[in-house]
Design a protein around this motif. Structure first.
Motif, PDB file in Angstrom:
ATOM      1  N   ASP A   1       0.817  -1.212   0.000  1.00 48.15           N
ATOM      2  CA  ASP A   1       0.000   0.000   0.000  1.00 48.15           C
ATOM      3  C   ASP A   1       0.853   1.267   0.000  1.00 48.15           C
ATOM      4  O   ASP A   1       0.388   2.333  -0.434  1.00 48.15           O
ATOM      5  CB  ASP A   1      -0.956  -0.003   1.208  1.00 48.15           C
ATOM      6  N   THR A   2       2.102   1.166   0.457  1.00 55.16           N
ATOM      7  CA  THR A   2       2.979   2.347   0.461  1.00 55.16           C
ATOM      8  C   THR A   2       3.969   2.338  -0.708  1.00 55.16           C
ATOM      9  O   THR A   2       4.808   3.227  -0.820  1.00 55.16           O
ATOM     10  CB  THR A   2       3.777   2.418   1.774  1.00 55.16           C
ATOM     11  N   ILE A   3       3.864   1.324  -1.554  1.00 50.98           N
ATOM     12  CA  ILE A   3       4.789   1.175  -2.686  1.00 50.98           C
ATOM     13  C   ILE A   3       4.078   1.629  -3.961  1.00 50.98           C
ATOM     14  O   ILE A   3       3.149   0.982  -4.427  1.00 50.98           O
ATOM     15  CB  ILE A   3       5.258  -0.286  -2.847  1.00 50.98           C
ATOM     16  N   SER A   4       4.521   2.747  -4.531  1.00 49.07           N
ATOM     17  CA  SER A   4       3.899   3.231  -5.766  1.00 49.07           C
ATOM     18  C   SER A   4       4.568   2.587  -6.974  1.00 49.07           C
ATOM     19  O   SER A   4       5.776   2.328  -6.968  1.00 49.07           O
ATOM     20  CB  SER A   4       4.004   4.752  -5.857  1.00 49.07           C
ATOM     21  N   ALA A   5       3.787   2.318  -8.011  1.00 45.50           N
ATOM     22  CA  ALA A   5       4.311   1.704  -9.231  1.00 45.50           C
ATOM     23  C   ALA A   5       3.382   2.040 -10.386  1.00 45.50           C
ATOM     24  O   ALA A   5       2.170   2.228 -10.202  1.00 45.50           O
ATOM     25  CB  ALA A   5       4.414   0.191  -9.066  1.00 45.50           C
ATOM     26  N   ASN A   6       3.954   2.093 -11.573  1.00 45.78           N
ATOM     27  CA  ASN A   6       3.125   2.254 -12.773  1.00 45.78           C
ATOM     28  C   ASN A   6       2.415   0.954 -13.115  1.00 45.78           C
ATOM     29  O   ASN A   6       1.315   0.960 -13.661  1.00 45.78           O
ATOM     30  CB  ASN A   6       3.998   2.691 -13.950  1.00 45.78           C
ATOM     31  N   LEU A   7       3.063  -0.154 -12.774  1.00 43.88           N
ATOM     32  CA  LEU A   7       2.488  -1.474 -13.007  1.00 43.88           C
ATOM     33  C   LEU A   7       2.949  -2.404 -11.890  1.00 43.88           C
ATOM     34  O   LEU A   7       4.131  -2.437 -11.558  1.00 43.88           O
ATOM     35  CB  LEU A   7       2.934  -2.031 -14.364  1.00 43.88           C
ATOM     36  N   THR A   8       1.997  -3.137 -11.312  1.00 45.94           N
ATOM     37  CA  THR A   8       2.336  -4.131 -10.295  1.00 45.94           C
ATOM     38  C   THR A   8       1.889  -5.503 -10.768  1.00 45.94           C
ATOM     39  O   THR A   8       0.748  -5.678 -11.215  1.00 45.94           O
ATOM     40  CB  THR A   8       1.680  -3.816  -8.941  1.00 45.94           C
ATOM     41  N   MET A   9       2.795  -6.463 -10.676  1.00 44.13           N
ATOM     42  CA  MET A   9       2.507  -7.855 -11.036  1.00 44.13           C
ATOM     43  C   MET A   9       2.514  -8.685  -9.757  1.00 44.13           C
ATOM     44  O   MET A   9       3.496  -8.697  -9.023  1.00 44.13           O
ATOM     45  CB  MET A   9       3.560  -8.379 -12.014  1.00 44.13           C
ATOM     46  N   TYR A  10       1.411  -9.365  -9.503  1.00 43.99           N
ATOM     47  CA  TYR A  10       1.297 -10.204  -8.317  1.00 43.99           C
ATOM     48  C   TYR A  10       1.403 -11.675  -8.727  1.00 43.99           C
ATOM     49  O   TYR A  10       0.630 -12.155  -9.554  1.00 43.99           O
ATOM     50  CB  TYR A  10      -0.036  -9.970  -7.609  1.00 43.99           C
ATOM     51  N   ALA A  11       2.345 -12.397  -8.103  1.00 37.10           N
ATOM     52  CA  ALA A  11       2.501 -13.824  -8.379  1.00 37.10           C
ATOM     53  C   ALA A  11       1.883 -14.686  -7.285  1.00 37.10           C
ATOM     54  O   ALA A  11       1.565 -15.844  -7.511  1.00 37.10           O
ATOM     55  CB  ALA A  11       3.982 -14.176  -8.509  1.00 37.10           C
ATOM     56  N   TYR A  12       1.736 -14.138  -6.069  1.00 41.62           N
ATOM     57  CA  TYR A  12       1.140 -14.824  -4.921  1.00 41.62           C
ATOM     58  C   TYR A  12       1.918 -16.071  -4.497  1.00 41.62           C
ATOM     59  O   TYR A  12       1.403 -16.909  -3.768  1.00 41.62           O
ATOM     60  CB  TYR A  12      -0.318 -15.215  -5.204  1.00 41.62           C
TER      61      TYR A  12
END
Length: 502
Positions: free
Chosen positions: A470-481
């Motif tokens: 929630d505190t990490i800004s990104a243009n794109l986030t990829m979640y692998a879980y």
């Protein structure tokens, strides 16, 4: 040794490690437990080859009567130091279809059975209701009770289709805590209404669906019993699981060598309380002989009744009969290449993207910088991820490791080295798992990322837990879980615009 002494010992399942099997003193100790009549063993550290040899030796000593168990939630590689296919963790499977989870569980069970394992202590059926949970997290299928129930039931079906016992854990629900029961005793401070609508749902679904075994958690659930952990509580094991939930299969404690138990009970106390509570399996006591002696003493004193002992013996027999213990099984060659591809496809299916997908594939960019945000526990995973990324593309990629403790002069050096990069990729490998704390200096990570990017687009790859971004800004986030091998490989394939072969 008298017959009834062996009967009491048959409720005990010690831990054995193939890593120690070459030690004659260690062998003598384990053989001593077998001669006393233990019902089975739980296998842990060792290579696939050494573990298979050890199991053969143990079964030869016991007359092929041992129930062999293991903790293979996401595959044999979870415990084997070498060998076996890694599959995505449960949280990743929970982002796919239950049919995929069933297929993965069947593959794991096939490999387990080929090794000589009859009982997989999986799946985790806990609801991930607390993101700070250090014992469930990526081991659980998710936050929604129906999703968890559907996937846990699918895992059970896949496992038991191969005549391997499945085990839903950690009843009555270990999700809503931030305390690691490997270290101390957690409390689940919820009311009955919440538990009925959330924590209990997957367990009841699996019981109705035919799961053969249940593992009790080392957790205090005050509205059920505010004195004893669930694993040692008659009000939870017998009254809730046996009577209310209607489960008549094999019930085991969680490992009795965990800090939640050893900090408050001796091995003798824990073993007797476990059986009196209604458990059939005294799992991994810290002192095996002390546990067996205590059970014998409790029986001789009339504390453990003949009826109680017979009930557990019947359930042990049913479990062994289902798994074919004592019967010679044909040697089956596992198609590991096919299993590896199934694992990769499952991992790819789990990935989700949030943000500007036009930044992909990375191959459209001239130069890229990639950083692994990692602590020492995840260094191997980060190294593997860099290796996959380098193999998958011929791009000019600057790579490095960072955490929040980086000094300013080192940060300045990194900045100078990536001035020509078009896009910056940050892969996170820290996850909330047992025995580990938070990533060092995590609060500084956003500031460090800003300094490295200097206004350029950034891609975040979450290789593991999706929580804490929630505190990490990104243009794109990829979640692998998931942070296992197939999940790491799947993120790289997504980054370069490729998908695994169907």
């Amino acid at each position: 040794m008298s017959a009834h002494h062996r009967r009491l010992a048959s409720l005990v399942m010690p831990r054995v490690d193939a890593d120690h099997w070459s030690d004659p003193l260690y062998q003598e100790q384990v053989y001593g437990w077998i001669d006393r009549g233990i019902g089975g063993v739980g296998i842990f550290r060792g290579t696939l080859e050494r573990t298979a040899e050890m199991i053969a030796d143990l079964q030869a000593r016991a007359g092929r009567k041992l129930l062999i168990a293991a903790d293979f939630e996401h595959g044999l590689s979870m415990r084997m130091t070498e060998g076996g296919i890694a599959f995505p963790r449960a949280m990743a499977l929970g982002k796919t279809l239950p049919g995929i989870t069933e297929h993965v569980a069947r593959c794991i069970a096939e490999e387990a059975r080929a090794l000589g394992v009859h009982w997989n202590w999986a799946p985790v059926a806990d609801i991930n209701s607390n993101p700070q949970n250090p014992i469930v997290n990526v081991r659980g299928f998710g936050e929604d009770p129906k999703t968890v129930a559907d996937h846990a039931l699918a895992y059970v079906a896949g496992t038991q289709s191969m005549q391997v016992l499945a085990c839903v854990k950690h009843a009555p629900g270990h999700g809503d805590t931030a305390v690691d029961s490997h270290l101390s005793l957690p409390r689940i401070d919820i009311d009955r209404t919440t538990a009925e609508a959330r924590e209990f749902v997957p367990f009841r679904a699996c019981i109705e669906g035919g799961v053969r075994t249940v593992m009790m958690g080392h957790i205090i659930v005050p509205f059920l019993d505010d004195q004893r952990p669930a694993s040692l509580s008659p009000m939870i094991v017998n009254d809730l699981v046996r009577t209310s939930w209607g489960f008549d299969g094999l019930i085991t404690t969680d490992a009795l060598d965990m800090g939640a138990i050893t900090s408050a009970y001796s091995s003798a106390q824990a073993a007797v309380l476990a059986v009196l509570a209604g458990n059939d399996v005294v799992l991994l006591p810290d002192n095996v002989d002390e546990a067996i002696d205590a059970l014998i003493t409790a029986y001789d004193a009339g504390e453990i009744t003949e009826e109680r002992l017979k009930d557990s013996e019947r359930r042990w027999k049913d479990a062994k009969d289902f798994a074919g213990v004592g019967k010679r099984q044909e040697t089956v060659a596992v198609d590991q290449s096919t299993h590896a591809m199934i694992a990769l496809q499952a991992a790819n299916s789990a990935i989700s993207l949030v943000g500007d997908a036009a930044l992909l594939p990375l191959t459209q960019h001239t130069q890229i910088a990639a950083f692994a945000v990692v602590d020492e526990h995840e260094a191997d995973a980060a190294t593997a991820w860099f290796h996959y990324l380098a193999q998958a593309t011929e791009l000019d990629i600057d790579m490095g490791y960072i955490d929040g403790t980086i000094e300013e002069r080192d940060l300045a050096g990194l900045q100078e080295g990536i001035v020509t990069a078009d896009v910056i990729v940050f892969a996170f490998f820290g996850a909330a798992v047992s025995h580990r704390g938070r990533l060092p200096g995590y609060d500084r990570i956003p500031e460090i990322m800003d300094a490295l990017c200097d206004g350029r687009p950034r891609i975040v790859v979450a290789c593991g837990s999706p929580y804490g971004f929630d505190t990490i800004s990104a243009n794109l986030t990829m979640y692998a879980y998931s942070d296992t091998t197939p999940s790491l490989a799947a993120t790289v394939l997504r980054l370069i615009g490729r998908a695994p072969a169907a």
